[in-house]
Structure formats: structure tokens, C-alpha cells
Design a protein around this motif. Structure first.
Motif, mmCIF file in Angstrom:
data_model
loop_
_atom_site.group_PDB
_atom_site.id
_atom_site.type_symbol
_atom_site.label_atom_id
_atom_site.label_comp_id
_atom_site.label_asym_id
_atom_site.label_seq_id
_atom_site.Cartn_x
_atom_site.Cartn_y
_atom_site.Cartn_z
ATOM 1 N N TYR A 70 0.855 -1.181 0.000
ATOM 2 C CA TYR A 70 0.000 0.000 0.000
ATOM 3 C C TYR A 70 0.892 1.233 0.000
ATOM 4 N N LYS A 71 0.770 2.053 -1.042
ATOM 5 C CA LYS A 71 1.555 3.290 -1.155
ATOM 6 C C LYS A 71 0.633 4.441 -0.753
ATOM 7 N N PHE A 72 0.922 5.066 0.377
ATOM 8 C CA PHE A 72 0.113 6.169 0.878
ATOM 9 C C PHE A 72 0.614 7.465 0.265
ATOM 10 N N GLY A 74 -0.045 11.855 -0.206
ATOM 11 C CA GLY A 74 -0.668 13.061 0.319
ATOM 12 C C GLY A 74 0.295 14.230 0.193
ATOM 13 N N VAL A 75 -0.201 15.404 0.485
ATOM 14 C CA VAL A 75 0.617 16.618 0.481
ATOM 15 C C VAL A 75 1.202 16.783 1.882
ATOM 16 N N GLY A 76 2.525 16.879 1.953
ATOM 17 C CA GLY A 76 3.173 16.979 3.261
ATOM 18 C C GLY A 76 3.015 15.695 4.061
ATOM 19 N N ILE A 77 2.956 14.582 3.359
ATOM 20 C CA ILE A 77 2.651 13.297 4.002
ATOM 21 C C ILE A 77 3.696 12.894 5.043
ATOM 22 N N LEU A 85 3.142 8.279 13.991
ATOM 23 C CA LEU A 85 4.136 7.530 14.760
ATOM 24 C C LEU A 85 4.279 8.135 16.157
ATOM 25 N N ARG A 86 4.403 9.447 16.224
ATOM 26 C CA ARG A 86 4.582 10.135 17.510
ATOM 27 C C ARG A 86 3.368 9.968 18.428
ATOM 28 N N VAL A 93 4.778 2.475 6.294
ATOM 29 C CA VAL A 93 6.065 2.058 5.726
ATOM 30 C C VAL A 93 6.303 2.519 4.290
ATOM 31 N N SER A 94 5.245 2.846 3.550
ATOM 32 C CA SER A 94 5.440 3.216 2.147
ATOM 33 C C SER A 94 4.586 4.440 1.809
ATOM 34 N N PHE A 95 5.247 5.550 1.492
ATOM 35 C CA PHE A 95 4.499 6.781 1.211
ATOM 36 C C PHE A 95 5.284 7.690 0.270
ATOM 37 N N ASP A 96 4.541 8.520 -0.441
ATOM 38 C CA ASP A 96 5.122 9.512 -1.355
ATOM 39 C C ASP A 96 4.386 10.831 -1.205
#
Length: 169
Positions: A70-72, A74-77, A85-86, A93-96
Motif C-alpha cells: 500500500y503506497k500512501f 498526500g501533500v506533506g505526508i 508515529l509520535r 512504511v510506504s508513502f510519497d
């Protein structure tokens, strides 16, 4: 609460998912904004999860966020991923970032700093309204107002759609 999770067909390497979060506005300068709402969208299916009010986070959601198939997008992702996470120890694990993708795919350096509204128009030809009254509303309300839910779905859907179009360019 159930999160619909279907196995990906073998030929499909990655499924693109629009991701955004809404946060409480910090009461004092320098204090972090707490994540209160997680927005996800695949196609016309959106999940608006009031994560701050949840007594637990479904295992299926944890699994999807941690699945490299799954590639997540978004803008400013990166900021959103860091907040998840915080605040909730949720690892994506996978984002652009859509701004980076748009800059590369459309050969336009100005898109590196674009907002979602600009990317929606430039990439998808979609004009969207993002009223400040909703943007700056109290996202910790339970339940959310209909206008907040519509806004959250629109954000996640536009992120998905812009990502989908950029990946086929």
C-alpha cells in the motif's frame, strides 16, 4: 469497527491510498499538534477515523499502514506519517509526497511547494473549495459534523485521485 481489507491481485504491485490527518491546534507556540482524525481513501471508499476517541486501533488498520503493498500519498505526508508515529506509534512504511511526484512527473519545480488545492486543479482539473471555517474547526468534536466529514473525505479522495493520475503519467 471493521476496516475492509482485501488481498491485492498478484499482478497489482501497489495500491495507492490517499492519506491525511487533522490535528488539534496547539494552544501554545512550540507545542506539537495532536492528531485527532485519520483520513484514508482508495477510489470512492473513504475511512474517516476519529483516532483520538478510539478505545483501540484495529489490527487491520495497523497491518495496512505497515504493508509495503500500500503506497500512501498526500501533500506533506511525511509530517502526517511522523505525527501518526509520535501520537499513536503507527508506522506507515510506504508513502510519497504528491508535491514531489508532481514536480517530477510534470517537470514543474513550482509544484514542490503546492497545496492540495493547486495540485487538484493542475493534475486532475478539479477545482475544490477548502473553507477556513471547516479547516480551522474543532476536529476533536465527537461526533464530527457532516461538513467536517465531507471535508475530510474530499481531502483524502483528492489525495488519492491526484496520486492515481500522477502514477500513470
Amino acid at each position: 469497527m471493521a476496516f475492509k481489507h482485501q488481498a491485492l491481485p498478484q499482478r497489482q504491485r501497489q495500491c495507492h491510498v490517499g492519506l491525511n490527518v487533522e490535528c488539534l491546534l496547539a494552544k501554545r507556540r512550540g507545542m506539537p499538534n495532536t492528531t485527532v482524525v485519520l483520513q484514508l481513501c482508495i477510489g470512492g471508499e473513504c475511512l474517516i477515523f476519529q483516532i483520538l476517541h478510539a478505545s483501540f486501533i484495529p489490527k487491520s488498520l495497523i497491518n495496512i499502514l505497515g504493508n509495503k503493498n500500500y503506497k500512501f500519498v498526500g501533500v506533506g505526508i511525511k509530517d502526517d506519517v511522523d505525527k501518526l508515529l509520535r501520537d499513536f506509534s503507527l508506522r506507515v512504511v510506504s508513502f510519497d509526497d504528491l508535491r514531489t511526484l508532481a514536480t517530477i512527473k510534470m517537470s514543474d519545480k513550482a509544484l514542490k511547494f503546492a497545496r492540495l488545492k493547486t495540485l487538484a486543479l493542475r493534475v486532475a482539473g478539479i477545482e475544490i473549495e477548502k473553507p477556513k471555517k471547516i479547516t480551522l474547526s474543532n476536529w476533536s468534536n465527537f461526533p464530527l459534523t457532516l461538513k467536517q466529514v465531507e471535508y475530510a473525505c474530499l481531502d483524502a479522495f483528492i489525495s488519492f485521485e491526484v496520486g492515481r493520475l500522477l502514477f500513470v503519467l
